[in-house]
Enzyme design. Sequence first.
Site, PDB file in Angstrom:
ATOM      1  NE  ARG A  57      -3.011   0.344   3.236  1.00 18.69           N
ATOM      2  CZ  ARG A  57      -2.515   0.872   4.356  1.00 18.69           C
ATOM      3  NH1 ARG A  57      -2.154   2.141   4.403  1.00 18.69           N
ATOM      4  NH2 ARG A  57      -2.378   0.130   5.430  1.00 18.69           N
ATOM      5  CE1 TYR A 110     -17.495   9.452 -16.027  1.00 24.00           C
ATOM      6  CE2 TYR A 110     -16.163   9.621 -14.041  1.00 24.00           C
ATOM      7  CZ  TYR A 110     -17.004   8.891 -14.864  1.00 24.00           C
ATOM      8  OH  TYR A 110     -17.353   7.622 -14.522  1.00 24.00           O
ATOM      9  CE  LYS A 207     -12.537   5.899 -19.144  1.00 22.73           C
ATOM     10  NZ  LYS A 207     -12.487   6.640 -17.946  1.00 22.73           N
TER      11      LYS A 207
END
Length: 390
Positions: A57, A110, A207
């Site tokens: 992490r 968005y 994307k």
Amino acid sequence: MRKKGFSTLAIHAGQNEEPSTGSLTTPIYQTSTYVFDSLEDGAAKFAGEKPGYIYSRLGNPTVTLFEQKMAALENGESAVAFSSGMGAISALIMGLIRNGEHILSSRGLYGCTYGLLTLLKERFGVEYSLIDMREEQKIAEAIQPNTRLFYIETPINPTMEMVDLKKVCQLAKDKGIKVIVDNTFMSPYLQRPLEWGADFVVHSATKYLGGHGDLIAGVAVGPQNIMDQIRKTTLKDIGAILGPNEAFLLNRGLKTLSVRMDRHCDNAKKVAAFLQVHSRVKKVYYPGLPNFEQYELACRQLDDFGGVISFEVEGGTAGVAQVLNRLSMIRIAVSLGDVDSLIQHPATMTHAVIPPEVRASMGISDGLIRLSVGIEDVDDIIEDLNNALD
Ligand code: 3LM
């Protein structure tokens, strides 16, 4: 020394042979934790006095390579990877803003970014306003004494409206305001906001950066000291970290970013030209069309015009259904930037969470369709659209 070119950096930046085997590609370090030599070694790493991995992490070598590549490609000092674009956007904004402060945002966003700003307002007392950033005067008037951040999408999802980064960043700098730019639609191959004066860049790496529709990821790039702070706070303590498998796919995807983008751009130009003269298409929004309202800005700010086209048809949602439901190759799906062409309806899909009146103020009508042009043979894309529109 001459700076290496974009495609070279995309392949080589950050990449070193794996020391124990000489493996050319950085492996998927599928581990949660890392062994310390001694108590002193572990304590020194926790104290930040000694470099090295502690727990995935807090850092993982496969993820580090992705971060180094992204910092190089965006021409920034440091990058931090996240488990999604929203993970990156929320961690960065929450790391920079306090209750009572104000965010000035581009009028289009968005849907989930709009949702995040609304959540921060309703639950945490952070103010925001959406404004038309095409006019400097409007921006100057909207700046409040407590404005700390500009949050900008450019081109805006899905209207493709652009913001002049050079002008807006100068305005922000004069007032000591930090600027975040969501560069998802262009990728660093086509637009590098930090070079225009922005402080931070965020991406949905889902994307173009990944490019193949097989992962969800995000990344933020900015000054070393602030990104170090983000890593130690809103990344570590909220925990939306990128996993090593996704990082591996991103490291691979980035190596072909420039060639994929070139093809996306070439195909999109031809598809936009086709749509523009089709009798059933009311209007096309593509920065590469000479009659695009901000064509001159697009030529200045972008190295090419990208792969996303929006267009309007008659008849609202029903008119859109007639077109989408008749396609055979192009898939009806949200997301964008994949090698596959994808088409979707913002009003009922990506931007459905935004109240209708706000959506209208963003320029999103019910008849608007967003097409992410893939890298298939362009004649096949056009044929599919032509059959559906006829
Ligand atoms: C979409 N967009 O289809 P993730 N910033 C921008 C984006 O377009 C997106 C994000 C951030 C779409 C996703 S809609 C359910 C599917 C400009 C995502 C968020 O968290 O990686 O999805 O990125 O427009």
